[in-house]
Scaffold this motif. Structure first.
Motif, PDB file in Angstrom:
ATOM      1  N   LEU A   1      20.296  -7.715 -14.277  1.00  0.00           N
ATOM      2  CA  LEU A   1      19.461  -7.494 -13.101  1.00  0.00           C
ATOM      3  C   LEU A   1      19.570  -8.710 -12.194  1.00  0.00           C
ATOM      4  CD1 LEU A   1      16.150  -6.078 -14.608  1.00  0.00           C
ATOM      5  CD2 LEU A   1      17.820  -4.867 -13.206  1.00  0.00           C
ATOM      6  N   ARG A   2      19.382  -8.471 -10.896  1.00  0.00           N
ATOM      7  CA  ARG A   2      19.430  -9.600  -9.975  1.00  0.00           C
ATOM      8  C   ARG A   2      18.409 -10.662 -10.419  1.00  0.00           C
ATOM      9  NH1 ARG A   2      21.616  -9.886  -5.072  1.00  0.00           N
ATOM     10  NH2 ARG A   2      21.971  -7.649  -5.067  1.00  0.00           N
ATOM     11  N   ASP A   3      17.211 -10.197 -10.750  1.00  0.00           N
ATOM     12  CA  ASP A   3      16.232 -11.111 -11.317  1.00  0.00           C
ATOM     13  C   ASP A   3      16.056 -10.773 -12.794  1.00  0.00           C
ATOM     14  OD1 ASP A   3      14.145 -12.614 -12.112  1.00  0.00           O
ATOM     15  OD2 ASP A   3      12.749 -11.948 -10.563  1.00  0.00           O
ATOM     16  N   ASN A   4      16.783 -11.485 -13.613  1.00  0.00           N
ATOM     17  CA  ASN A   4      16.758 -11.169 -15.041  1.00  0.00           C
ATOM     18  C   ASN A   4      15.891 -12.163 -15.802  1.00  0.00           C
ATOM     19  OD1 ASN A   4      18.221 -13.493 -15.065  1.00  0.00           O
ATOM     20  ND2 ASN A   4      20.103 -12.591 -15.846  1.00  0.00           N
ATOM     21  N   SER A   5      15.173 -12.971 -15.063  1.00  0.00           N
ATOM     22  CA  SER A   5      14.451 -14.074 -15.676  1.00  0.00           C
ATOM     23  C   SER A   5      13.535 -13.627 -16.819  1.00  0.00           C
ATOM     24  CB  SER A   5      13.671 -14.797 -14.578  1.00  0.00           C
ATOM     25  OG  SER A   5      12.536 -15.377 -15.098  1.00  0.00           O
TER      26      SER A   5
ATOM     27  N   GLN B   1      21.950  -0.951  -9.838  1.00  0.00           N
ATOM     28  CA  GLN B   1      20.717  -1.648 -10.257  1.00  0.00           C
ATOM     29  C   GLN B   1      21.038  -3.057 -10.749  1.00  0.00           C
ATOM     30  OE1 GLN B   1      22.481   0.398 -12.042  1.00  0.00           O
ATOM     31  NE2 GLN B   1      21.893   0.542 -14.169  1.00  0.00           N
ATOM     32  N   TYR B   2      22.315  -3.307 -11.048  1.00  0.00           N
ATOM     33  CA  TYR B   2      22.733  -4.602 -11.569  1.00  0.00           C
ATOM     34  C   TYR B   2      23.587  -5.360 -10.558  1.00  0.00           C
ATOM     35  CZ  TYR B   2      21.342  -3.042 -16.244  1.00  0.00           C
ATOM     36  OH  TYR B   2      20.636  -2.617 -17.332  1.00  0.00           O
ATOM     37  N   VAL B   3      23.812  -6.623 -10.861  1.00  0.00           N
ATOM     38  CA  VAL B   3      24.714  -7.426 -10.040  1.00  0.00           C
ATOM     39  C   VAL B   3      25.702  -8.131 -10.958  1.00  0.00           C
ATOM     40  CG1 VAL B   3      23.066  -7.819  -8.188  1.00  0.00           C
ATOM     41  CG2 VAL B   3      23.147  -9.392 -10.122  1.00  0.00           C
ATOM     42  N   TYR B   4      26.726  -8.684 -10.356  1.00  0.00           N
ATOM     43  CA  TYR B   4      27.700  -9.417 -11.139  1.00  0.00           C
ATOM     44  C   TYR B   4      27.172 -10.817 -11.440  1.00  0.00           C
ATOM     45  CZ  TYR B   4      31.907 -11.886 -12.506  1.00  0.00           C
ATOM     46  OH  TYR B   4      32.803 -12.638 -13.194  1.00  0.00           O
ATOM     47  N   TRP B   5      26.993 -11.100 -12.710  1.00  0.00           N
ATOM     48  CA  TRP B   5      26.662 -12.447 -13.153  1.00  0.00           C
ATOM     49  C   TRP B   5      27.913 -13.040 -13.785  1.00  0.00           C
ATOM     50  CZ3 TRP B   5      22.047 -15.320 -13.270  1.00  0.00           C
ATOM     51  CH2 TRP B   5      20.889 -14.657 -12.818  1.00  0.00           C
ATOM     52  N   GLN B   6      28.132 -14.304 -13.534  1.00  0.00           N
ATOM     53  CA  GLN B   6      29.225 -14.966 -14.242  1.00  0.00           C
ATOM     54  C   GLN B   6      29.009 -14.726 -15.725  1.00  0.00           C
ATOM     55  OE1 GLN B   6      29.075 -18.994 -12.574  1.00  0.00           O
ATOM     56  NE2 GLN B   6      31.306 -18.992 -12.619  1.00  0.00           N
TER      57      GLN B   6
END
Ligand SMILES: Nc1nc2c(ncn2[C@@H]2O[C@H](COP(=O)(O)OP(=O)(O)OP(=O)(O)O)[C@@H](O)[C@H]2O)c(=O)[nH]1
Ligand SMILES: [Mg+2]
Lengths: 214, 826
Positions: free
Chosen positions: B549-553, B507-512
């Motif tokens: 989340l990919r869109d964590n805005s 459900q998540y992605v790698y964010w710097q």
């Protein structure tokens, strides 16, 4: 040459102009954006430069003939996911340096995408420079100088190969930009904080400066 | 009596030192990054050795890096080298068999972990007073990447297998069979009571060993004849003779492995013998680990460098002597005599524990067995007074040997009882966390389950993904000032953990920034990757739920909006200033909260922040953020936009303890609902109709002061009415009909909001001005403007202003009621 300290003070008595420009650095992650800024602003290079999250802001002043040019530099995060933050920073910018890593072809491709985006979305008068960074690693080169030069010429970009590590062309690229920028005196009128304020206000009204991390 | 606890013959340690190979010329790797210094690679590799615990192995305690690629290895050292016995006491055959058994057992333990000793000799086999052995210095070859990271050979000539000299392929170099050969030679030395080839020069020794390739018959027999020991050889029991013969097979393939040797009939009798002192039920040694002792020794002033200097192992020479005559353009150095210090230094420095004994001399035995669950007055009477330095700064507590002693004893026992002792661990952790056990305590605070290893093992950490490039470029930029994290081993582990996390959290992605978030866990659990992974996995949902989340805005923006409101709540002046110069958290606080400060502070500061975070909830980082602003307050208040943003691009030194104390303070003083978010993890919060819900991001961004829930309001009304001031802004008729007990009425319509002057609100102005510590709760209804009034108060500099979510009406359903009717009161 960039003047590192106290350049903002004009020599006594002369009628020098002071110009402020907002400049943004764009490019794939780890191509050396932060390193270029650090070299330009502080004259330093950190091998283990930390990655940038969101964006960082720094200023540096250079002297051009009788003009003092103050750069307000936004160093952005390179990871594709932070892309949506970028407009907040390039909007209203008078100059942009799009950086790629000469040892990595993909980053050159990404740089071209950035140039396209700037040409479409940023201010039409924006001065764009293309920087092929990590020139000190020329023996591991994957992007030919001529290829980048041709691309830059076709698109009307300033172009230099730079090295944040050896300081090659770092001040020069900033100076070249300064030379190309239209200079009008900001002594009268706008206060020293004008540029930053413009950034924060953005287009969407004061309360939503950035559609953060979308 | 008390000290004897420490004075076990096993509780002794020593240090050895050597230099790693220095990189020449080329300083960049193929990725353009600087080459990792070899001493750092060694540092990372050697960490694993510290996990080895076995009765026949000396325990590794510490690896220290010195100047110029120096590595210092601190290890247990007890007993006497076997070489000191050879030629003096002839061992009986059964004693030799026992040693053989123990050697195979110890080596098998190493080989199972893919460690090849390569340097086995009678000098690093330590004989204990009970006759058992302990191998010493068995990790050199392993930690130096099969000897590749040092300039000297790691071997002892006479004991080395012949294939070692044949510069064979890499796979063979690391073969565990070389150790088996060495066992053969060692056993012969014991049996003959003689050092082999002692009168031969080095070259001759090598020639001798290589000559075995031409030896058609038994090598053992050949050696026996050459040493005039044929009689002993001849009369040797068949079983032990067989063992030696098998060890000395010229072809490594024909040598059995240690594991196979241990199957031998001959060893059956040793297998079930407990290896140590079986007469005592509870061995005193077991109440302290050597690592604890070593830490306490350091805290009492023990200094490995100093010991090495005292005993002449570290010598400084004038720098001019190390100048080369000629440096070629490619970096080759000529005309410099070889520094003898770069050779193998076999000296061992023993470190005395006297200062520790003195310092701990008075500690009462009872202190070693603190009672946890049961106490009575009578027991209390006999207890020594507690050692109390509670109120001293954290840095002092962490450096106080006696305090650490008590804390470690206590925590170790509590951890032993985990998960049943979870609450007690939490309670004690509130005081402070002893650095030595931080990794385990954090894991307990994060509820890591016992079977965590298996779950990690099965995750795919290898398959190539699109995230790899980003992880690859982030790792060499992640807390690289730290030796563990900058080591090759550290990079490998961090990569695996990140890949595992990304793989597992679809459900998540790698964010710097995720790299920084992982770093503290890896640092604390360097030898337990699985635990580091699980700590991360437990941490994310608790403190940064949905941040990746990919869109964590929406999630991030809500969090930042809450941050703005929290600033307004506690520091209206600062909030107003930042608001006026358009300096929003979006511009500086994303890395703060996305990484819970792990991208912002150096590790040692993060550890202290997180020590407290783990006892709090996901709102704690907001308070830390506030405390950072508070420390920079004076600068910020006088600065314009550019100077403010510059301040954060290059964050000045923050006094972290001050910051933490301030955060805890505001955390306690802030009702929970003030920082409640739509996106916080429901798993950790129970929602009721009296909580806040349904606030959109747009609402949130419009409201400069936070909302408070009906639940918090009624709780405060009931338990601490003096700490709040309820302002009812409905009209007087509504107010007199029914209102909150103790509230005051400032009708919305009676105030002119034109200028920010608190006197505009009339008779209650004074009361508000003096309300400093009180929480000002504004109660309105649908027909009152719930933005203007709090904004007005904020602009007037009134702190702790919040608005009741749901307005007056929500309170009518609260039982028992908190409302009164003015009519009946007066
Ligand atoms: N050899 C060499 N290395 C460089 C040069 N410039 C940057 N680097 C290295 O490249 C890596 C990435 O540099 P950064 O400045 O962090 O890159 P960035 O573009 O800011 O990356 P993001 O913040 O992730 O967007 C660092 O390890 C730098 O040390 C250069 O001119 N030569
Ligand atoms: Mg950067």
């Amino acid at each position: 040459m960039a003047n590192r300290s106290g350049a903002a003070q004009r020599p006594n008595g002369t009628q020098g102009k002071i110009c402020q420009f907002k400049l943004v650095l764009l490019g794939e992650s780890a191509v050396g954006k932060s390193s270029l800024v650090l070299r330009f602003v502080k004259g330093q290079f950190h091998e283990y430069q930390e990655s940038t999250i969101g964006a960082a802001f720094l200023t540096q002043t250079v002297c051009l003939d009788d003009t003092t040019v103050k750069f307000e530099i936004w160093d952005t995060a390179g990871q594709e996911r932070y892309h949506s933050l970028a407009p907040m920073y390039y909007r209203g910018a008078q100059a942009a340096i799009v950086v790629y890593d000469i040892t990595n072809q993909d980053t050159f491709g990404r740089a071209k995408t950035w140039v396209k985006e700037l040409q479409r979305q940023a201010s039409p008068t924006i001065v764009i420079a293309l920087a092929g960074n990590k020139q000190d690693l020329a023996n591991k080169r994957m992007v030919e100088f001529e290829e980048a030069q041709t691309y830059a010429d076709e698109n009307g970009l300033l172009f230099m190969e730079t090295s944040a590590k050896t300081a090659l062309n770092v001040n020069d690229i900033f100076l070249a930009i300064a030379k190309k920028l239209p200079k009008y005196d900001q002594n009268q009128g706008q206060s020293g904080q004008g540029q930053g304020r413009r950034l924060a206000e953005g287009d969407q009204g004061a309360k939503t400066p950035g559609n953060c991390c979308k | 009596m008390k000290i004897s606890l420490f004075k076990s013959p096993e509780l002794q340690f020593s240090a050895t030192t050597f230099f790693a190979k220095q990189h020449k010329g080329e300083t960049c790797g193929s990725n353009g990054l600087p080459l990792t210094p070899n001493s750092i690679i060694i540092f990372g590799k050697a960490q694993m050795l510290k996990t080895l615990k076995h009765p026949y192995l000396c325990e590794y305690l510490d690896i220290i890096r010195g100047k110029h690629e120096r590595t210092i290895v601190v290890s247990q050292f007890c007993g006497k080298p076997a070489s000191e016995f050879i030629g003096k006491n002839q061992l009986s055959i059964s004693e030799v068999k026992k040693i053989a058994f123990q050697l195979f057992t110890a080596l098998n333990e190493l080989h199972k972990k893919r460690i090849v000793h390569r340097n086995l000799s009678c000098e690093n086999i330590l004989i204990q007073s009970n006759g058992d052995i302990k191998l010493f210095n068995y990790g050199s070859y392993y930690m130096t990447n099969n000897g590749q990271l040092v300039t000297f050979p790691i071997m002892k000539l006479a004991y080395s297998a012949p294939e070692v000299y044949l510069s064979p392929s890499k796979a063979d170099i690391a073969s565990s069979k070389v150790d088996v050969w060495s066992v053969g030679i060692i056993l012969i030395e014991f049996i003959f009571n003689k050092q082999l080839w002692s009168n031969l020069k080095l070259g001759q020794q090598i020639r001798k060993i290589l000559s075995f390739y031409q030896c058609g018959t038994s090598i053992f027999e050949k050696i026996a004849r050459e040493h005039n020991c044929f009689d002993i050889y001849h009369n040797l029991p068949q079983d032990i003779k067989e063992i030696v013969e098998q060890c000395l097979q010229i072809n490594p393939k024909n040598r059995p492995s240690c594991e196979e040797f241990l199957q031998n009939e001959m060893f059956v009798e040793y297998k079930n013998v407990k290896c140590k002192n079986p007469s005592r039920v509870c061995k005193p040694y077991q109440i302290f680990t050597l690592k604890e002792l070593y830490q306490w020794w350091q805290l009492t002033g023990g200094d490995v460098f100093l010991e090495l200097k005292k005993q002449g192992l570290i010598r400084s020479s004038p720098p001019v002597l190390s100048l080369p005559c000629l440096i070629m353009l490619d970096g080759t150095i000529l005309g410099q005599g070889r520094n003898p210090a770069t050779l193998y230094d076999f000296r061992i420095v023993h470190m005395g524990l006297d200062t520790l004994y003195q310092r701990f001399g008075h500690i009462h035995l009872n202190s070693c067995y603190p009672l946890l669950h049961f106490k009575s007055d009578i027991i209390d009477m006999f207890d020594p007074a507690p050692y109390d330095i509670k109120n001293l700064p954290l840095v002092i507590k962490e450096k106080d040997p006696e305090y650490q002693f008590h804390r470690i004893i206590l925590f170790r026992r509590l951890l032993h009882g985990y998960p049943f002792t979870k609450d007690m661990i939490r309670k004690e952790a509130k005081k402070d966390i002893p650095p030595l056990l931080r990794g385990e305590i954090w894991a307990a605070l994060l509820d890591i389950k016992a079977d965590y290893k298996k779950a990690y093992a099965v995750i795919d950490k290898e398959t190539v993904t699109t995230t790899d490039r980003q992880i690859e470029v982030d790792i060499p930029r992640c807390h690289q000032y730290n030796e563990l994290l900058s080591s090759t081993e550290g990079h490998i582990k961090l990569r695996r953990i990140l890949k595992a996390w990304v793989q597992k959290n679809t459900q998540y992605v790698y964010w710097q920034g995720l790299d920084s978030l992982t770093a503290p866990f890896l640092y604390l659990n360097f030898n337990d990757e699985a635990k580091a992974y699980h700590c991360l996995s437990a941490f994310v949902p608790k403190y940064v739920h949905k941040f990746f989340l990919r869109d964590n805005s929406a999630v991030i923006r809500e969090y930042l909006a809450k941050f703005s409101q929290l600033i307004a709540f506690h520091d209206p002046e600062l909030a107003n200033h930042l608001h006026n110069i358009n300096f929003y958290p979006e511009l500086f606080a994303i890395p703060w909260f996305l990484t819970v400060f792990s991208h912002v502070f150096p590790l040692y500061k993060i550890l202290h922040v997180w020590d407290n975070l783990l006892l709090g909830d996901s709102s704690f980082p907001l308070h830390v953020g506030l405390s950072v602003l508070t420390q920079l307050r004076t600068k910020l208040l006088t600065a314009g936009f550019n100077d403010c943003i510059l301040l954060f691009s290059d964050l000045p030194e923050v006094d972290i303890e001050k910051s933490i104390n301030y955060s805890i303070d505001t955390f306690k003083k802030t009702p929970k609902s003030i920082t409640a978010r739509e996106h916080q993890n429901e798993e950790f919060t129970i929602q009721s109709e009296h909580d806040i819900s349904g606030v959109t991001l747009d609402d949130l961004n419009k409201e400069r002061s936070p909302r408070i829930s009906a639940r918090d309001t009624t709780d405060l009304l009931r338990t601490a009415p003096e700490s709040i001031l309820v302002i009812d802004i409905r009209n007087p008729v509504q107010f007199s009909r029914c209102c909150v007990r103790g509230s005051i009425n400032i009708p919305f319509s009676s105030v002119s909001f034109g200028e920010s002057n608190i006197e505009n609100i009339g008779q209650h102005a004074q009361m508000l001005k003096n309300s400093q510590e009180r929480i000002v709760i504004i109660v309105g209804s649908t027909d009152t403007d719930l933005e203007l009034f709090p904004k007005f108060l904020l602009n007037c500099g009134i702190s702790k202003v919040c608005v009741l979510h749901g307005g007056f009406n929500i309170l009518t359903s609260v039982t028992p009621t908190v409302l009164v009717s003015q009519k009946f009161e007066t």
